[in-house]
Design a protein around this motif. Structure first.
Motif, mmCIF file in Angstrom:
data_model
loop_
_atom_site.group_PDB
_atom_site.id
_atom_site.type_symbol
_atom_site.label_atom_id
_atom_site.label_comp_id
_atom_site.label_asym_id
_atom_site.label_seq_id
_atom_site.Cartn_x
_atom_site.Cartn_y
_atom_site.Cartn_z
ATOM 1 N N LEU A 5 1.002 -1.164 0.022
ATOM 2 C CA LEU A 5 -0.053 -0.145 -0.045
ATOM 3 C C LEU A 5 0.853 1.228 0.045
ATOM 4 C CD1 LEU A 5 -2.905 -0.829 2.534
ATOM 5 C CD2 LEU A 5 -2.886 -1.252 -0.010
ATOM 6 N N GLY A 6 2.041 1.107 -0.016
ATOM 7 C CA GLY A 6 2.945 2.285 -0.074
ATOM 8 C C GLY A 6 3.072 3.159 1.236
ATOM 9 N N LEU A 7 2.975 2.482 2.235
ATOM 10 C CA LEU A 7 2.913 3.052 3.781
ATOM 11 C C LEU A 7 4.078 2.673 4.406
ATOM 12 C CD1 LEU A 7 -0.874 2.229 4.221
ATOM 13 C CD2 LEU A 7 0.045 4.461 4.019
ATOM 14 N N GLN A 8 5.110 2.298 3.915
ATOM 15 C CA GLN A 8 6.434 2.000 4.668
ATOM 16 C C GLN A 8 7.124 3.214 4.982
ATOM 17 O OE1 GLN A 8 7.675 -1.270 5.066
ATOM 18 N NE2 GLN A 8 9.318 -0.167 6.542
ATOM 19 N N ASP A 9 7.401 3.572 6.214
ATOM 20 C CA ASP A 9 7.872 4.525 6.853
ATOM 21 C C ASP A 9 7.010 5.826 6.586
ATOM 22 O OD1 ASP A 9 10.214 5.239 8.356
ATOM 23 O OD2 ASP A 9 10.981 6.383 6.635
ATOM 24 N N VAL A 10 5.944 5.753 6.543
ATOM 25 C CA VAL A 10 5.147 6.795 6.388
ATOM 26 C C VAL A 10 4.567 7.220 7.919
ATOM 27 C CG1 VAL A 10 2.735 7.855 5.575
ATOM 28 C CG2 VAL A 10 4.234 6.619 4.102
ATOM 29 N N HIS A 11 4.517 8.499 8.249
ATOM 30 C CA HIS A 11 4.372 8.657 9.727
ATOM 31 C C HIS A 11 3.018 8.873 9.835
ATOM 32 C CE1 HIS A 11 5.300 11.424 13.519
ATOM 33 N NE2 HIS A 11 4.401 10.318 13.652
ATOM 34 N N VAL A 12 2.064 8.164 10.719
ATOM 35 C CA VAL A 12 0.699 7.784 10.880
ATOM 36 C C VAL A 12 0.478 8.318 12.366
ATOM 37 C CG1 VAL A 12 -1.423 6.465 10.823
ATOM 38 C CG2 VAL A 12 0.487 6.364 9.084
ATOM 39 N N LEU A 13 -0.275 9.205 12.579
ATOM 40 C CA LEU A 13 -0.877 9.531 13.953
ATOM 41 C C LEU A 13 -2.318 8.994 14.058
ATOM 42 C CD1 LEU A 13 -0.652 10.732 16.749
ATOM 43 C CD2 LEU A 13 -1.402 12.947 15.692
ATOM 44 N N ILE A 14 -2.547 7.822 15.083
ATOM 45 C CA ILE A 14 -3.804 7.576 15.489
ATOM 46 C C ILE A 14 -4.254 7.916 16.947
ATOM 47 C CG2 ILE A 14 -5.008 5.322 15.519
ATOM 48 C CD1 ILE A 14 -2.585 3.968 14.004
ATOM 49 N N THR A 15 -5.239 8.566 16.962
ATOM 50 C CA THR A 15 -5.805 8.896 18.330
ATOM 51 C C THR A 15 -6.802 7.918 18.743
ATOM 52 O OG1 THR A 15 -8.017 9.992 17.218
ATOM 53 C CG2 THR A 15 -5.897 11.273 17.158
ATOM 54 N N GLY A 16 -7.090 7.890 20.031
ATOM 55 C CA GLY A 16 -7.562 6.806 20.963
ATOM 56 C C GLY A 16 -7.036 5.409 20.490
ATOM 57 N N ALA A 17 -5.676 5.294 20.456
ATOM 58 C CA ALA A 17 -5.048 4.095 19.964
ATOM 59 C C ALA A 17 -5.160 2.986 20.590
ATOM 60 C CB ALA A 17 -3.502 4.279 19.694
ATOM 61 N N ALA A 18 -5.553 3.008 21.930
ATOM 62 C CA ALA A 18 -5.620 1.728 22.860
ATOM 63 C C ALA A 18 -6.970 1.189 22.917
ATOM 64 C CB ALA A 18 -5.304 2.453 24.508
ATOM 65 N N GLY A 19 -8.014 1.669 22.254
ATOM 66 C CA GLY A 19 -9.178 1.080 22.192
ATOM 67 C C GLY A 19 -9.328 -0.090 21.128
ATOM 68 N N GLY A 20 -10.503 -0.516 21.413
ATOM 69 C CA GLY A 20 -10.576 -1.754 20.320
ATOM 70 C C GLY A 20 -10.299 -1.469 18.850
ATOM 71 N N ILE A 21 -10.791 -0.613 18.107
ATOM 72 C CA ILE A 21 -10.418 -0.254 16.982
ATOM 73 C C ILE A 21 -9.212 0.420 16.567
ATOM 74 C CG2 ILE A 21 -11.115 1.433 14.983
ATOM 75 C CD1 ILE A 21 -14.028 0.796 15.577
ATOM 76 N N GLY A 22 -8.790 1.248 17.541
ATOM 77 C CA GLY A 22 -7.579 2.012 17.746
ATOM 78 C C GLY A 22 -6.321 1.185 17.546
ATOM 79 N N PHE A 23 -6.467 0.038 18.630
ATOM 80 C CA PHE A 23 -5.441 -0.942 18.869
ATOM 81 C C PHE A 23 -5.284 -1.592 17.522
ATOM 82 C CE2 PHE A 23 -3.400 -4.850 20.211
ATOM 83 C CZ PHE A 23 -2.283 -4.352 20.685
ATOM 84 N N SER A 24 -6.277 -2.026 16.927
ATOM 85 C CA SER A 24 -6.411 -2.833 15.579
ATOM 86 C C SER A 24 -5.658 -2.059 14.311
ATOM 87 C CB SER A 24 -7.771 -3.073 15.192
ATOM 88 O OG SER A 24 -7.820 -3.784 13.897
ATOM 89 N N GLY A 79 10.022 13.173 12.479
ATOM 90 C CA GLY A 79 9.404 14.055 11.504
ATOM 91 C C GLY A 79 7.962 14.387 11.635
ATOM 92 N N PRO A 80 7.555 15.186 10.842
ATOM 93 C CA PRO A 80 5.978 15.432 10.818
ATOM 94 C C PRO A 80 5.144 14.469 10.640
ATOM 95 C CG PRO A 80 7.156 17.416 9.649
ATOM 96 C CD PRO A 80 8.257 16.113 9.768
ATOM 97 N N VAL A 81 4.004 14.576 11.112
ATOM 98 C CA VAL A 81 2.952 13.446 10.575
ATOM 99 C C VAL A 81 2.246 13.622 9.435
ATOM 100 C CG1 VAL A 81 0.381 12.798 11.226
ATOM 101 C CG2 VAL A 81 2.214 13.505 12.928
ATOM 102 N N SER A 82 2.541 12.591 8.608
ATOM 103 C CA SER A 82 1.417 12.677 7.229
ATOM 104 C C SER A 82 0.044 12.497 7.225
ATOM 105 C CB SER A 82 2.446 11.732 6.282
ATOM 106 O OG SER A 82 3.476 12.200 5.821
ATOM 107 N N ILE A 83 -0.110 11.250 7.931
ATOM 108 C CA ILE A 83 -1.516 10.692 8.106
ATOM 109 C C ILE A 83 -2.400 11.022 9.168
ATOM 110 C CG2 ILE A 83 -3.005 8.873 7.476
ATOM 111 C CD1 ILE A 83 -0.911 7.930 5.528
ATOM 112 N N LEU A 84 -3.308 11.517 9.494
ATOM 113 C CA LEU A 84 -4.016 11.736 10.514
ATOM 114 C C LEU A 84 -5.171 10.799 10.682
ATOM 115 C CD1 LEU A 84 -4.785 12.861 13.468
ATOM 116 C CD2 LEU A 84 -5.673 14.926 12.251
#
Length: 266
Positions: A5-24, A79-84
């Motif tokens: 998917l071309g996401l290697q080394d892309v910076h992704v910020l995930i909010t609520g990451a400890a929850g069910g969907i977030g952890f997945s 470095g900066p976040v690419s995907i929020l």
């Protein structure tokens, strides 16, 4: 997932990451080689079991806390976040029709579920404006909406209103604004129905409730967290979704509405 998917080394910020969907989401993007910043409020859940991720705490209701979150993510995670991915949210478990809902509940739900995403998007876009082109090339925002935002949800109008605002207010607005900062930037929303998460565990133990909830769902099943996280990953990819922006993807098994149960009727 075998497709690149071309996401290697892309910076992704995930909010609520400890929850069910977030952890997945964390597990899915980690498997795809992304650099992950996992946002939490207080609970770390099982995040410490995932190697090579950055875990940061922030109060999504505080502008300063969110500003600091993006600065720390950039400083600590290459470095900066690419995907929020705006995944966090609360769903008050008490049934409260609008006529009985307290102002405190209404304001708290919207503060977390709507003001929080506003602050996150604001800070993300401001940081993106000065980011290098390599970051902007992957720029996109993905909201986690809900079927409640499409069909409403009786006795949970606060939650439904907050999700509808993300899906039909911010998504089409921001997809026109992000391109002024990142020409290839995209904004979409992935909207699940009922998902087997810890937050929904008690509700889904009620077999009669589940039966009613699935009456308008052709696939007749509750989603797994992976059903949501994998769809998010596909949308996040410029390789396979680079021309998809401003859309609401319903991950709901084909749900067509809600069954209305009125008092005194069977």
């Amino acid at each position: 997932m075998s497709l690149d998917l071309g996401l290697q080394d892309v910076h992704v910020l995930i909010t609520g990451a400890a929850g069910g969907i977030g952890f997945s989401l964390v597990q899915t993007f980690a498997a795809l080689g992304a650099r992950i910043t996992a946002h939490i409020n207080t609970n770390r859940g099982a995040l410490d079991t995932v190697p090579n991720i950055t875990i940061l705490q922030a109060d999504v209701r505080s502008e300063q806390s969110i500003t600091d979150l993006f600065a720390q993510a950039a400083n600590q995670n290459g470095g900066p976040v690419s995907i929020l991915i705006v995944n966090h949210g609360i769903w008050p478990t008490n049934d409260a029709p609008i006529s009985d809902m307290s102002l405190d509940q209404w304001q708290n739900t919207l503060s977390v579920n709507l003001t929080g995403p506003f602050l996150l998007c604001k800070a993300y876009l401001r940081a993106l404006a000065t980011a290098p082109d390599s970051v902007k090339d992957h720029a996109n925002i993905i909201f986690i909406g809900s079927t409640a935002g499409k069909f409403g949800e009786a006795t949970h109008g606060d939650y439904a209103a907050s999700k509808a605002a993300l899906m039909y207010g911010l998504t089409p607005t921001l997809k026109n604004e992000i391109v002024k900062i990142a020409p290839r930037g995209r904004v979409n929303s992935v909207n699940p129905g009922w998902v087997a998460t810890p937050m929904a565990e008690e509700t889904l133990k009620d077999e009669a409730f589940v039966s009613r909830a699935l009456q308008t769902t052709p696939l007749r099943k509750v989603a797994r967290v992976e059903d949501v996280s994998r769809q998010v990953a596909v949308l996040a990819s410029q390789v396979v979704s680079g021309h998809v922006s401003g859309v609401n993807v319903m991950v709901d098994g084909g749900m067509e509405g809600r069954v209305l149960w009125l008092a005194g009727r069977s």
